[in-house]
Motif scaffolding. Structure first.
Motif, mmCIF file in Angstrom:
data_model
loop_
_atom_site.group_PDB
_atom_site.id
_atom_site.type_symbol
_atom_site.label_atom_id
_atom_site.label_comp_id
_atom_site.label_asym_id
_atom_site.label_seq_id
_atom_site.Cartn_x
_atom_site.Cartn_y
_atom_site.Cartn_z
ATOM 1 N N LEU A 33 -3.170 -8.235 8.098
ATOM 2 C CA LEU A 33 -2.669 -8.150 6.734
ATOM 3 C C LEU A 33 -3.572 -7.281 5.860
ATOM 4 O O LEU A 33 -3.087 -6.484 5.044
ATOM 5 C CB LEU A 33 -2.524 -9.546 6.129
ATOM 6 C CG LEU A 33 -1.416 -10.412 6.751
ATOM 7 C CD1 LEU A 33 -1.475 -11.826 6.198
ATOM 8 C CD2 LEU A 33 -0.051 -9.789 6.534
ATOM 9 N N ILE A 34 -4.864 -7.412 6.041
ATOM 10 C CA ILE A 34 -5.791 -6.600 5.252
ATOM 11 C C ILE A 34 -5.691 -5.134 5.647
ATOM 12 O O ILE A 34 -5.664 -4.244 4.799
ATOM 13 C CB ILE A 34 -7.229 -7.135 5.366
ATOM 14 C CG1 ILE A 34 -7.322 -8.495 4.675
ATOM 15 C CG2 ILE A 34 -8.231 -6.169 4.761
ATOM 16 C CD1 ILE A 34 -8.621 -9.220 4.876
ATOM 17 N N PHE A 51 -2.501 -3.769 4.260
ATOM 18 C CA PHE A 51 -2.608 -3.578 2.810
ATOM 19 C C PHE A 51 -3.439 -2.339 2.483
ATOM 20 O O PHE A 51 -3.083 -1.560 1.603
ATOM 21 C CB PHE A 51 -3.203 -4.820 2.142
ATOM 22 C CG PHE A 51 -3.238 -4.744 0.654
ATOM 23 C CD1 PHE A 51 -2.059 -4.794 -0.086
ATOM 24 C CD2 PHE A 51 -4.432 -4.605 -0.021
ATOM 25 C CE1 PHE A 51 -2.086 -4.715 -1.471
ATOM 26 C CE2 PHE A 51 -4.470 -4.523 -1.401
ATOM 27 C CZ PHE A 51 -3.295 -4.578 -2.136
ATOM 28 N N CYS A 52 -4.535 -2.143 3.200
ATOM 29 C CA CYS A 52 -5.371 -0.950 2.982
ATOM 30 C C CYS A 52 -4.598 0.325 3.277
ATOM 31 O O CYS A 52 -4.669 1.301 2.521
ATOM 32 C CB CYS A 52 -6.631 -1.011 3.840
ATOM 33 S SG CYS A 52 -7.834 -2.234 3.293
ATOM 34 N N PHE A 102 -1.350 0.633 3.178
ATOM 35 C CA PHE A 102 -0.349 0.724 2.116
ATOM 36 C C PHE A 102 -0.948 1.388 0.875
ATOM 37 O O PHE A 102 -0.353 2.301 0.295
ATOM 38 C CB PHE A 102 0.179 -0.670 1.778
ATOM 39 C CG PHE A 102 0.968 -0.727 0.507
ATOM 40 C CD1 PHE A 102 2.265 -0.239 0.456
ATOM 41 C CD2 PHE A 102 0.413 -1.267 -0.642
ATOM 42 C CE1 PHE A 102 2.983 -0.288 -0.727
ATOM 43 C CE2 PHE A 102 1.130 -1.321 -1.827
ATOM 44 C CZ PHE A 102 2.425 -0.829 -1.870
ATOM 45 N N LEU A 103 -2.130 0.932 0.461
ATOM 46 C CA LEU A 103 -2.783 1.514 -0.714
ATOM 47 C C LEU A 103 -3.114 2.983 -0.491
ATOM 48 O O LEU A 103 -2.923 3.820 -1.377
ATOM 49 C CB LEU A 103 -4.057 0.740 -1.064
ATOM 50 C CG LEU A 103 -3.851 -0.653 -1.644
ATOM 51 C CD1 LEU A 103 -5.203 -1.323 -1.880
ATOM 52 C CD2 LEU A 103 -3.045 -0.604 -2.924
ATOM 53 N N LYS A 145 0.068 4.969 -0.665
ATOM 54 C CA LYS A 145 0.539 4.994 -2.054
ATOM 55 C C LYS A 145 -0.264 5.998 -2.886
ATOM 56 O O LYS A 145 0.308 6.784 -3.638
ATOM 57 C CB LYS A 145 0.432 3.585 -2.647
ATOM 58 C CG LYS A 145 1.018 3.454 -4.018
ATOM 59 C CD LYS A 145 1.005 2.003 -4.441
ATOM 60 C CE LYS A 145 1.478 1.836 -5.855
ATOM 61 N NZ LYS A 145 2.877 1.529 -5.950
#
Length: 129
Positions: A80-81, A84-85, A87-88, A91
């Motif tokens: 998950l981390i 998320f990283c 994803f950021l 983005k």
């Protein structure tokens, strides 16, 4: 055999394959950084907040079988981390690319007629002086 070697060389030298290889290598290195972040920094903090629980040590024994569900929890949190990283990162990259595209769109391109008229104007200026 020579044709096969030549085709393989063309396949390897394609931009997508090379870019993919670079992406995999960078992704692997990035994964190690995030795994260290999770294992060495975040998980001890999460364990402390939850009363000193070390997820990797959590096991369940059923008869003679030992299930290490703590490792599973650790890997899920790690995933998950990492997700998320990434994803950021994507983005932020997309936002920067979008800004570059906007800058390109902001400078209007001159039509051929305008360019021709400007050239005529410049010629008239130089010939009159």
């Amino acid at each position: 055999m020579k044709k096969l070697t030549q085709e393989f060389k063309q396949f390897i030298m394609r931009g997508n394959v090379v870019e993919l290889a670079v992406g995999v290598i960078i992704g692997s290195a990035f994964g190690k950084i995030v795994t260290s972040l999770v294992n060495d920094i975040l998980m001890p903090l999460i364990g402390m907040l939850l009363g000193g629980i070390d997820f990797t040590g959590l096991t369940l024994k059923i008869n003679q079988v030992e299930i290490h569900y703590g490792n599973f929890i650790q890997n899920v949190i790690d995933f998950l981390i990492v997700a998320f990283c990434i994803f950021l990162f994507v983005k932020i990259t997309n936002k920067l690319m979008h800004k570059e595209e906007q800058k390109k769109e902001e400078t209007p391109k001159k039509s051929e007629e305008v360019i021709l008229l400007e050239e005529i104007r410049d010629l008239l200026k130089t010939s009159c002086h």
